[in-house]
Design a protein around this motif. Sequence first.
Motif, PDB file in Angstrom:
ATOM      1  N   VAL A 194       0.842  -1.197   0.000  1.00 21.65           N
ATOM      2  CA  VAL A 194       0.000   0.000   0.000  1.00 21.65           C
ATOM      3  C   VAL A 194       0.877   1.248   0.000  1.00 21.65           C
ATOM      4  N   ARG A 195       1.790   1.348   0.980  1.00 25.08           N
ATOM      5  CA  ARG A 195       2.480   2.628   1.179  1.00 25.08           C
ATOM      6  C   ARG A 195       3.654   2.875   0.245  1.00 25.08           C
ATOM      7  N   LYS A 196       4.195   1.816  -0.377  1.00 22.97           N
ATOM      8  CA  LYS A 196       5.303   2.036  -1.302  1.00 22.97           C
ATOM      9  C   LYS A 196       4.908   1.774  -2.752  1.00 22.97           C
ATOM     10  N   ALA A 197       3.633   1.460  -2.985  1.00 22.22           N
ATOM     11  CA  ALA A 197       3.186   1.131  -4.341  1.00 22.22           C
ATOM     12  C   ALA A 197       2.861   2.397  -5.123  1.00 22.22           C
ATOM     13  N   THR A 198       3.053   2.342  -6.443  1.00 24.38           N
ATOM     14  CA  THR A 198       2.626   3.486  -7.258  1.00 24.38           C
ATOM     15  C   THR A 198       1.105   3.581  -7.227  1.00 24.38           C
ATOM     16  N   ASP A 199       0.439   2.420  -7.118  1.00 29.56           N
ATOM     17  CA  ASP A 199      -1.019   2.418  -6.979  1.00 29.56           C
ATOM     18  C   ASP A 199      -1.389   1.733  -5.656  1.00 29.56           C
ATOM     19  N   PRO A 200      -1.700   2.515  -4.615  1.00 28.13           N
ATOM     20  CA  PRO A 200      -1.974   1.920  -3.302  1.00 28.13           C
ATOM     21  C   PRO A 200      -3.238   1.058  -3.271  1.00 28.13           C
ATOM     22  N   LEU A 201      -4.066   1.155  -4.324  1.00 29.44           N
ATOM     23  CA  LEU A 201      -5.315   0.382  -4.353  1.00 29.44           C
ATOM     24  C   LEU A 201      -5.187  -0.926  -5.126  1.00 29.44           C
ATOM     25  N   ALA A 202      -4.033  -1.150  -5.769  1.00 30.55           N
ATOM     26  CA  ALA A 202      -3.868  -2.346  -6.607  1.00 30.55           C
ATOM     27  C   ALA A 202      -4.062  -3.624  -5.793  1.00 30.55           C
ATOM     28  N   VAL A 203      -3.558  -3.636  -4.562  1.00 32.90           N
ATOM     29  CA  VAL A 203      -3.636  -4.848  -3.748  1.00 32.90           C
ATOM     30  C   VAL A 203      -5.090  -5.183  -3.407  1.00 32.90           C
ATOM     31  N   ALA A 204      -5.889  -4.145  -3.151  1.00 27.08           N
ATOM     32  CA  ALA A 204      -7.312  -4.372  -2.847  1.00 27.08           C
ATOM     33  C   ALA A 204      -8.045  -4.859  -4.098  1.00 27.08           C
ATOM     34  N   ARG A 205      -7.749  -4.207  -5.218  1.00 23.43           N
ATOM     35  CA  ARG A 205      -8.411  -4.576  -6.480  1.00 23.43           C
ATOM     36  C   ARG A 205      -8.092  -6.019  -6.856  1.00 23.43           C
ATOM     37  N   ALA A 206      -6.865  -6.460  -6.562  1.00 23.92           N
ATOM     38  CA  ALA A 206      -6.445  -7.819  -6.905  1.00 23.92           C
ATOM     39  C   ALA A 206      -6.986  -8.851  -5.918  1.00 23.92           C
ATOM     40  N   GLY A 207      -7.639  -8.399  -4.859  1.00 18.62           N
ATOM     41  CA  GLY A 207      -8.111  -9.348  -3.840  1.00 18.62           C
ATOM     42  C   GLY A 207      -6.954 -10.071  -3.177  1.00 18.62           C
ATOM     43  N   ALA A 208      -5.823  -9.377  -3.030  1.00 21.62           N
ATOM     44  CA  ALA A 208      -4.603 -10.020  -2.537  1.00 21.62           C
ATOM     45  C   ALA A 208      -4.423  -9.900  -1.030  1.00 21.62           C
ATOM     46  N   ALA A 209      -5.330  -9.188  -0.349  1.00 22.12           N
ATOM     47  CA  ALA A 209      -5.200  -9.017   1.106  1.00 22.12           C
ATOM     48  C   ALA A 209      -6.578  -8.965   1.754  1.00 22.12           C
ATOM     49  N   ASP A 210      -6.607  -9.341   3.037  1.00 25.00           N
ATOM     50  CA  ASP A 210      -7.853  -9.277   3.815  1.00 25.00           C
ATOM     51  C   ASP A 210      -8.010  -7.935   4.509  1.00 25.00           C
ATOM     52  N   LEU A 211      -6.883  -7.258   4.750  1.00 31.16           N
ATOM     53  CA  LEU A 211      -6.909  -5.937   5.369  1.00 31.16           C
ATOM     54  C   LEU A 211      -5.683  -5.159   4.922  1.00 31.16           C
ATOM     55  N   ILE A 212      -5.725  -3.837   5.135  1.00 29.95           N
ATOM     56  CA  ILE A 212      -4.580  -3.017   4.746  1.00 29.95           C
ATOM     57  C   ILE A 212      -4.035  -2.245   5.955  1.00 29.95           C
ATOM     58  N   ILE A 213      -2.711  -2.037   5.909  1.00 29.87           N
ATOM     59  CA  ILE A 213      -2.040  -1.188   6.888  1.00 29.87           C
ATOM     60  C   ILE A 213      -1.895   0.189   6.252  1.00 29.87           C
ATOM     61  N   VAL A 214      -2.254   1.227   6.979  1.00 29.81           N
ATOM     62  CA  VAL A 214      -2.090   2.581   6.441  1.00 29.81           C
ATOM     63  C   VAL A 214      -1.252   3.425   7.396  1.00 29.81           C
ATOM     64  N   LYS A 215      -0.357   4.203   6.795  1.00 20.18           N
ATOM     65  CA  LYS A 215       0.521   5.098   7.567  1.00 20.18           C
ATOM     66  C   LYS A 215       0.314   6.507   7.045  1.00 20.18           C
ATOM     67  N   ILE A 228      -7.931   6.527   0.725  1.00 20.78           N
ATOM     68  CA  ILE A 228      -7.431   5.223   0.281  1.00 20.78           C
ATOM     69  C   ILE A 228      -8.179   4.095   0.983  1.00 20.78           C
ATOM     70  N   VAL A 229      -8.403   4.249   2.278  1.00 26.70           N
ATOM     71  CA  VAL A 229      -9.136   3.221   3.028  1.00 26.70           C
ATOM     72  C   VAL A 229     -10.553   3.080   2.478  1.00 26.70           C
ATOM     73  N   ALA A 230     -11.201   4.213   2.231  1.00 24.43           N
ATOM     74  CA  ALA A 230     -12.576   4.168   1.722  1.00 24.43           C
ATOM     75  C   ALA A 230     -12.626   3.484   0.361  1.00 24.43           C
ATOM     76  N   ALA A 231     -11.658   3.825  -0.509  1.00 26.52           N
ATOM     77  CA  ALA A 231     -11.655   3.263  -1.857  1.00 26.52           C
ATOM     78  C   ALA A 231     -11.282   1.787  -1.843  1.00 26.52           C
ATOM     79  N   ALA A 232     -10.416   1.376  -0.900  1.00 22.54           N
ATOM     80  CA  ALA A 232      -9.993  -0.028  -0.836  1.00 22.54           C
ATOM     81  C   ALA A 232     -11.144  -0.915  -0.381  1.00 22.54           C
ATOM     82  N   GLY A 233     -11.996  -0.393   0.486  1.00 26.83           N
ATOM     83  CA  GLY A 233     -13.130  -1.181   0.960  1.00 26.83           C
ATOM     84  C   GLY A 233     -12.719  -2.355   1.832  1.00 26.83           C
ATOM     85  N   LEU A 234     -11.562  -2.256   2.469  1.00 28.06           N
ATOM     86  CA  LEU A 234     -11.076  -3.318   3.364  1.00 28.06           C
ATOM     87  C   LEU A 234     -10.887  -2.753   4.772  1.00 28.06           C
ATOM     88  N   PRO A 235     -10.935  -3.601   5.799  1.00 28.53           N
ATOM     89  CA  PRO A 235     -10.586  -3.128   7.148  1.00 28.53           C
ATOM     90  C   PRO A 235      -9.164  -2.568   7.141  1.00 28.53           C
TER      91      PRO A 235
END
Length: 329
Positions: A194-215, A228-235
């Motif tokens: 999330v925090r080092k990606a050019t697209d912080p939402l790619a991981v959510a879109r790919a269904g690659a995680a159950d939750l995200i860490i945000v800093k 980002i949290v709202a757009a990711a739609g993950l805890p």
Amino acid sequence: MTLPAIEELRDVARVVALPMATRFRGVTVREALLLHGPEGWTEFSPFVEYDDAEAAAWLAAAIDFGWNPQPAPVRTEIGVNATVPAVAAADVAAVLARFDGCRTAKVKVAERGQSLSDDLARVAAVRAVMGPEGRVRIDANGGWNLDEADRAIHALADLDLEYVEQPCATVDELAEVRYRTKHLGVPIAADESVRKATDPLAVARAGAADLIIVKAQPLGGVAHALQIVAAAGLPAVVSSALDTSIGLAMGAALAAALPELDYDCGLGTASLFTMDVAAPPLVPRGGVLPVGRVEPDAALLDAAAASPDRQAWWLARLQRCHAALVAHG
Ligand SMILES: O=C(O)CCC(=O)c1ccccc1C(=O)O
Ligand SMILES: [Mg+2]
């Protein structure tokens, strides 16, 4: 946001160096540039090895927190986890003792130069101290390849893990590890993805995680992280970047403004410092942090002042990152 001029930033800047009780991600002294903005004190503290392009987002966050009003909080205190660096199992109890009342612990694993048996011993020691009711999560910082992650999560799952943070480096690997370990019931969390990606939402879109860490700092500030949290739609779990008490207050403001917060946050890291800039420091008491602005103590700012050459280095970095923000609008 209108950007303050570089002269204004320089006038209100203080550079500090805080010693750590335990080495953490190779760091024994944490440096930070603090700024006293019209809305309060704020922090610019990208790790020293980060380039200016990456560090500029941290400056945007610092300016946002010091110069702009912040989103309204919906809670007054934040539950936080104890953070256990990749120490020997024998040292775990002493690390955990620094965190008052925390019922959740996050344990670093997959440290370079260590083995799975070191991780097993450390996490088992944490589970023993926390008891069966404690929550234990682990963070590999992307240090495992697919097969290592698969093997490690299978081995560690017996210790009842709350989640595994960034077991592998890439989004594709996270998706594959999540698939391979799904039957174990250990959720996968994305941090660097999330925090080092050019697209912080790619991981959510790919269904690659159950939750995200945000800093807050790497994501460009509280408001941007909330988007980002709202757009990711993950805890989401809010975590620190090993900030001083000033930067931790920015993280606490983000955690306080999240519409939903079901996990303890990684904002207890001031307990890893032997000295901080605020009196009292923003350390957990009874497992929680209060929400609100933090003011540094004048004597502590002096006592923690970085050496003249490190101050010059940080002010030059501030100038370059400010120029990058001006150029990109
Ligand atoms: O989340 C926590 O418990 C503490 C913060 C933390 O682990 C951290 C601190 C600095 C840099 C990276 C990380 C990380 O989460 O990977
Ligand atoms: Mg992490």
